[in-house]
Design a protein around this motif. Structure first.
Motif, short mmCIF file in Angstrom:
data_model
loop_
_atom_site.label_atom_id
_atom_site.label_comp_id
_atom_site.label_asym_id
_atom_site.label_seq_id
_atom_site.Cartn_x
_atom_site.Cartn_y
_atom_site.Cartn_z
N ALA A 32 0.94 5.29 1.36
CA ALA A 32 0.42 6.19 2.27
C ALA A 32 1.41 7.29 2.33
O ALA A 32 2.61 7.09 2.83
CB ALA A 32 -0.26 5.51 3.33
N TYR A 49 8.67 -0.07 5.16
CA TYR A 49 8.42 1.19 4.28
C TYR A 49 9.40 1.77 3.46
O TYR A 49 10.66 1.83 4.27
CB TYR A 49 7.68 2.17 5.43
CG TYR A 49 8.57 2.53 6.73
CD1 TYR A 49 9.52 3.56 6.50
CD2 TYR A 49 8.45 1.98 7.86
CE1 TYR A 49 10.19 3.88 7.72
CE2 TYR A 49 9.12 2.19 8.83
CZ TYR A 49 10.09 3.30 8.81
OH TYR A 49 10.77 3.75 9.97
N SER A 92 0.89 -1.41 0.11
CA SER A 92 0.11 0.04 0.07
C SER A 92 1.06 1.22 0.15
O SER A 92 1.95 1.24 0.38
CB SER A 92 -0.84 -0.06 1.28
OG SER A 92 -1.82 1.16 1.21
N ILE A 94 -4.39 -1.42 8.90
CA ILE A 94 -3.71 -2.67 8.83
C ILE A 94 -4.54 -3.90 9.26
O ILE A 94 -4.84 -3.83 10.61
CB ILE A 94 -2.23 -2.31 9.61
CG1 ILE A 94 -1.29 -1.03 9.14
CG2 ILE A 94 -1.49 -3.61 9.58
CD1 ILE A 94 -0.44 -0.72 10.07
N ASP A 142 -3.98 10.31 4.90
CA ASP A 142 -2.80 9.60 5.08
C ASP A 142 -2.81 8.64 6.18
O ASP A 142 -2.09 8.46 7.05
CB ASP A 142 -1.55 10.49 5.31
CG ASP A 142 -1.35 11.49 4.01
OD1 ASP A 142 -1.60 10.93 2.94
OD2 ASP A 142 -0.84 12.40 4.14
N THR A 143 -3.81 7.97 6.31
CA THR A 143 -4.01 6.77 7.47
C THR A 143 -4.12 5.49 6.89
O THR A 143 -4.85 5.05 5.82
CB THR A 143 -5.46 6.83 7.99
OG1 THR A 143 -5.38 8.24 8.80
CG2 THR A 143 -5.68 5.72 9.19
N LEU A 144 -3.19 4.72 7.24
CA LEU A 144 -3.02 3.36 6.73
C LEU A 144 -3.93 2.17 7.88
O LEU A 144 -3.78 2.20 8.63
CB LEU A 144 -1.41 2.97 6.81
CG LEU A 144 -1.19 1.38 6.26
CD1 LEU A 144 -1.52 1.53 4.77
CD2 LEU A 144 0.34 1.18 6.48
N THR A 171 -5.33 2.18 2.42
CA THR A 171 -4.77 3.70 2.61
C THR A 171 -6.46 4.25 2.65
O THR A 171 -7.16 4.11 1.51
CB THR A 171 -3.99 4.36 1.59
OG1 THR A 171 -2.85 3.44 2.18
CG2 THR A 171 -3.81 5.68 2.21
N LEU A 212 -3.77 -4.10 3.67
CA LEU A 212 -3.34 -2.81 3.91
C LEU A 212 -3.90 -1.94 3.08
O LEU A 212 -4.11 -2.21 1.81
CB LEU A 212 -1.80 -2.89 3.38
CG LEU A 212 -0.64 -3.45 4.37
CD1 LEU A 212 0.66 -3.19 3.64
CD2 LEU A 212 -0.81 -2.76 5.75
#
Length: 961
Positions: free
Chosen positions: A340, A355, A338, A394, A390-392, A386, A384
């Protein structure tokens, strides 16, 4: 000179390693290029893992020189040659192809041999050919063997080369190239080159002891002055050479090869290979920490790297970059991807999250973080996703977490747990996240603070997606729809509804949707596309596999289907009416065929596999070269004798297919369907004599077909199968059969004639006997009968009357029996019609003084049917016995006699309407019945007596005449 010979006799790679191992690196500022490299070494079939040289011939075969022999590689199999096969020495340093397509090998004993028609041949000339480790070895346009070293080309001629004679324009300044180039350097050109060498402290002496070697190379209109420190590129013109660019490098260089396409390759010790474009100056480094020895760019634009101890490496697409553990990835088995906050996130097992910062000019560092979970044994990253802000989101085997990455500082990131339990899939709509666990659909909204859940019966859910206002849930039992109310209430019970079962959608593993279309990935049926109430199916071999791991829309018209056999890209057009499918796998540069996920960032596509992440901008395989099918048999007349095995060998060259080639064969005009084979060998046993055409094609792993290859051959018959001999044999057999048949029929005719004569004699004898009996014995008996009758009349009143009357009756009975014998012996009575007439007369006499009425019926036709005298007699006696029984025992009023003849089958029926009897009880008591059965048995006739007390009697007799 003695030192030079000692150096040449040893392995030049050992020499280079010992003399250069302590030098610093090459191109310290060149970014290292990590690509997928397929490695082949001794366990795969090479004679040795030490590769000295790589070369591709005009047919497409790749030849590998090692210290234990040479090998020809076709992408699937290695064909090895050693000194036992005729090679001058097992250690080979250089390989070159001449203009007659023969392959020449230069070995460590300075001798040269060549390969032609499947065999190694040696040269008759004992001259040694010295090829310095930094020199190259090739044939010029005149088919002369050339070695470029220092500022000259050393030319060799042998009778076997069949070189073309030509005038030598300049003995010292004539330089040849490997692609037929020829450059004649002037004195001024040579002065320029000498000054360049002197400025670099290079001379004839430094090259002669191989300490600081140099040589010239010609490529198209460029002249390259090559050393171990730099390459100076000149443009060659009629007026002289013009300097263009000088490219420097330092360190432990082993050799420099011109690889074509305006590039050269620099092989090193422990720093891999550098491929340099000498026009643009672009440099790429491959196989860092390896000792490389040779480099090849083949006709398919694949990159080949020979190594000192690891065999060779093949890159089918060096444009595809790879991110793996060598790049800093925590674990190469990537499950989810993903993007983000400008970062690429990768999910792994053990709750590991890597990341990578995107949009950086330099090679970015790879960070790592661990999602803290309650369990340590079952904790994969399963999803994953987004969402805005800008929030991932999980998903793991133990819960769902939120990670805000809006701050561009990974040290401040902290995952927040939202839900406990295994997460199977996540999707989202504005301000709302939907997820599935084992038996429930969960909803998180209001900035991940409010939760509600809806329970399902256990259907083993796998994925979910929104499509046209409906939440679709995939499971191992099919596809379901579920439309909940969104108000935040306590979890309630909701019923599920299965959809698209009529379309055969059973096990659903992945769902992906846009505003207009929904893609459904199944376990073994491929992909189903639901668009405008229309369902379209995509299955193998159109796509990589029918078992879909994940589906991803990278834009509204591009669908990716991830499988364990690569990833398929389906690009739609015309409102999803038309499409085009491309396949990506290891043949396109992926590190593995096992693809788990795909994400897009600007023009780059990141593809997750179990051996790292591939990064590419190329989505297609439209321009991939088709396989080339080559006749690998030894040339010669394709004629075989019947009974001899017919064997053909062909080879399909497609290095990008990684050995996954399928061969198809058929005999034209004989076979309707293709036969499939994993190898290029086709064998026939006991083909009938005749002329044949065998057609062969090859299919690569992208289902591209090669051009057909036609083998024309004939099968000749053995000597006893020759046509003229077969004709003569047939004629001889006909003659023999004719005479045998003639002899047989003559013998039959003779026997028939003899039988006919015997029959005539027998008939004459029977006629004579019957005449004599009738004339002599008959007349005497008739006289005696007459006298006894007269005597009886005279003594009618006297006591002797009874005795005389008894004698009269006995003589009458003898007379009757005699007439029957005469009748049976007379050949003139041997017809059924005479028998029927005789029976009729005798029957009338029998019933003349009886109270029973006789009814007769005959149907014998007009055809003459012969019956023997004995049969006539037995039939008459049988009928007479039956009629007598009717008269004596039946107490009937009517008796019936029916005689019929159909073809040669005589049928006689005697019946009455009398009192009948019990047939089983009387069968052995009554003499008349026993006589009837005995006569029927002698006649081989079919006898049937039907009777019962009070129901009359019927006697049926059938006999074949």
């Amino acid at each position: 000179m003695r030192i030079i010979k000692i150096l040449l006799k040893s392995s030049f790679f050992k020499l280079l390693i010992l003399t250069q191992f302590l030098f610093s690196g090459v191109y310290a500022d060149t970014p290292y290029q990590v690509v997928y490299l397929k490695n082949y070494s001794a366990p795969d079939g090479l004679p040795s893992s030490r590769v000295n040289y790589l070369m591709q011939d005009s047919k497409g075969f790749t030849w590998i020189a090692t210290d234990k022999g040479v090998s020809r590689f076709d992408g699937q199999h290695f064909k090895n040659f050693t000194s036992a096969d005729g090679l001058e020495s097992n250690e080979c340093f250089r390989i070159a192809e001449d203009n007659y397509h023969r392959i020449f090998f230069q070995c460590n004993n300075y001798r040269v041999c060549y390969y032609e028609n499947g065999k190694i041949h040696k040269l008759s000339n004992p001259q040694k050919i010295v090829v310095w480790p930094f020199a190259n070895f090739f044939f010029n346009r005149y088919n002369e063997l050339c070695v470029n070293y220092r500022l000259t080309t050393k030319v060799y001629n042998f009778p076997e080369l069949r070189s073309i004679r030509h005038p030598i324009q300049n003995l010292t300044g004539n330089i040849y190239g490997e692609e037929g180039e020829e450059v004649s350097l002037s004195e001024n050109d040579l002065d320029i080159l000498q000054k360049e060498l002197l400025a670099g402290q290079l001379s004839y002496q430094t090259a002669n002891n191989n300490f600081r070697p140099y040589r010239l190379a010609v490529h198209q209109n460029h002249l390259l002055l090559i050393t171990k420190d730099w390459v100076h590129v000149y443009r060659y013109q009629n007026t002289g050479i013009v300097p263009l660019k000088k490219i420097y490098f330092t360190g432990n260089v082993t050799s420099v090869y011109v690889t074509g396409k305006n590039t050269f390759a620099v092989t090193t010790v422990k720093q891999g290979t550098y491929v340099v474009n000498y026009i643009t100056g672009e440099r790429r480094n491959y196989l860092n920490n390896h000792i490389t020895t040779s480099t090849l760019i083949d006709k398919e634009n694949n990159l080949w790297f020979g190594s000192y101890d690891k065999g060779f490496f093949l890159s089918t697409n060096p444009e595809v970059k790879v991110i793996n553990q060598e790049s800093g990835l925590e674990n190469e088995d990537v499950l989810k991807l993903s993007i983000a906050g400008g970062y690429l996130f990768t999910g792994h097992v053990l709750s590991t999250l890597n990341y990578i910062k995107l949009d950086t000019n330099q090679r970015p560092a790879i960070g790592s973080m661990t999602i803290m979970q309650d369990r340590s044994d079952f904790n994969r990253i399963t999803s994953l996703v987004t969402i805005p802000g800008d929030t991932l989101i999980i998903g793991t085997d133990n819960g769902i977490f939120g990670l805000n990455v809006s701050r561009n500082n990974p040290a401040t990131w902290q995952a927040k747990k939202i839900f406990y339990g295994p997460i199977k899939g996540i999707t989202w709509r504005p301000d709302t996240v939907y997820f599935i666990s084992q038996n429930a659909v969960g909803i998180v909204s209001h900035q991940l603070k409010s939760q509600v859940g809806f329970r399902f019966e256990s259907i083993r859910m796998t994925s979910l997606a929104w499509y046209k206002g409906r939440l679709l849930v995939g499971s191992l039992y099919g596809l379901y729809t579920f439309v909940p109310n969104i108000p935040m209430v306590d979890a309630g019970e909701y019923k599920r509804e299965r959809i698209l079962a009529d379309n055969g959608i059973n096990v659903v593993k992945s769902l992906a949707s846009t505003d207009k279309v929904c893609a459904i990935g199944t376990e073994d049926q491929g992909v189903f596309l639901l668009v405008n109430n229309r369902v379209v199916q995509f299955s193998a071999p159109l796509i990589s596999s029918g078992d879909i791991r994940k589906l991803i829309w990278t834009d509204t018209n591009t669908l990716w289907a991830c499988t364990a056999n690569g990833v398929s890209i389906i690009r739609f057009s015309d409102n999803y009416q038309n499409y085009k499918v491309s396949l990506l796998n290891t043949s396109n540069g992926l590190p593995s065929d096992n693809v788990a996920d795909v994400v897009r960032y600007k023009n780059d596509y990141y593809i997750a596999t179990d051996r790292g992440i591939a990064v590419t901008q190329n989505l297609g395989n439209a321009n991939l070269p088709r396989p080339v099918l080559i006749n690998d048999g030894i040339p010669g007349e394709a004629s075989f004798t019947y009974g001899q095995s017919v064997v053909f060998n062909c080879v399909a060259l497609s290095y990008k297919s990684m050995g996954k080639i399928q061969y198809r064969f058929r005999l034209k005009g004989v076979d309707k369907n293709w036969s499939i084979a994993p190898t290029g060998e086709k064998r026939f046993d006991l083909l009938p004599p005749g002329n044949y055409e065998l057609e062969a094609v090859a299919a690569d792993r992208f289902n591209q077909l090669s051009r057909s290859l036609i083998f024309q051959f004939s099968v000749t018959p053995l000597w006893y199968q020759q046509l003229w001999l077969q004709i003569m044999a047939v004629i001889g057999a006909i003659v023999i059969v004719f005479f045998l048949v003639r002899k047989y029929y003559l013998s039959i005719i003779g026997l028939q004639k003899k039988d006919y004569e015997n029959e005539l004699a027998l008939q004459r004898e029977r006629q004579r006997i019957s005449s004599e009996v009738h004339d002599d014995l008959g007349a005497s008996i008739s006289g005696i009968k007459l006298r006894t009758e007269l005597l009886s009349n005279k003594v009618a009143d006297q006591p002797a009357f009874k005795d005389i009357d008894g004698i009269h009756e006995a003589i009458t009975d003898i007379s009757t029996q005699m007439r029957l014998i005469i009748w049976s012996l007379d050949p003139e009575n041997d017809e059924v019609s005479n028998l029927v007439n005789f029976i009729h007369k005798q029957a009338v006499k029998l019933f003349e003084y009886s109270n029973i009425r006789l009814h007769e019926s005959t149907a014998i036709g007009e055809n003459v049917v012969v019956i023997s005298g004995e049969k006539r007699r037995q039939l008459y006696l049988l009928v007479k016995e039956g009629l007598n029984n009717v008269i004596k025992h039946s107490d009937a009023k009517n008796a019936y006699l029916e005689i019929g003849l159909y073809k040669k089958r005589l049928h006689i029926i005697i019946r009455d309407d009398g009192k009948g009897f019990d047939a089983e009880s009387r069968k052995h008591e009554n003499m008349g019945i026993r006589n009837i059965y005995a006569r029927a048995k002698r006649l081989e006739a079919e006898l049937k007596i039907d009777t019962a007390p009070g129901k009359g009697t019927s006697i049926s007799l059938k006999i074949h005449l």
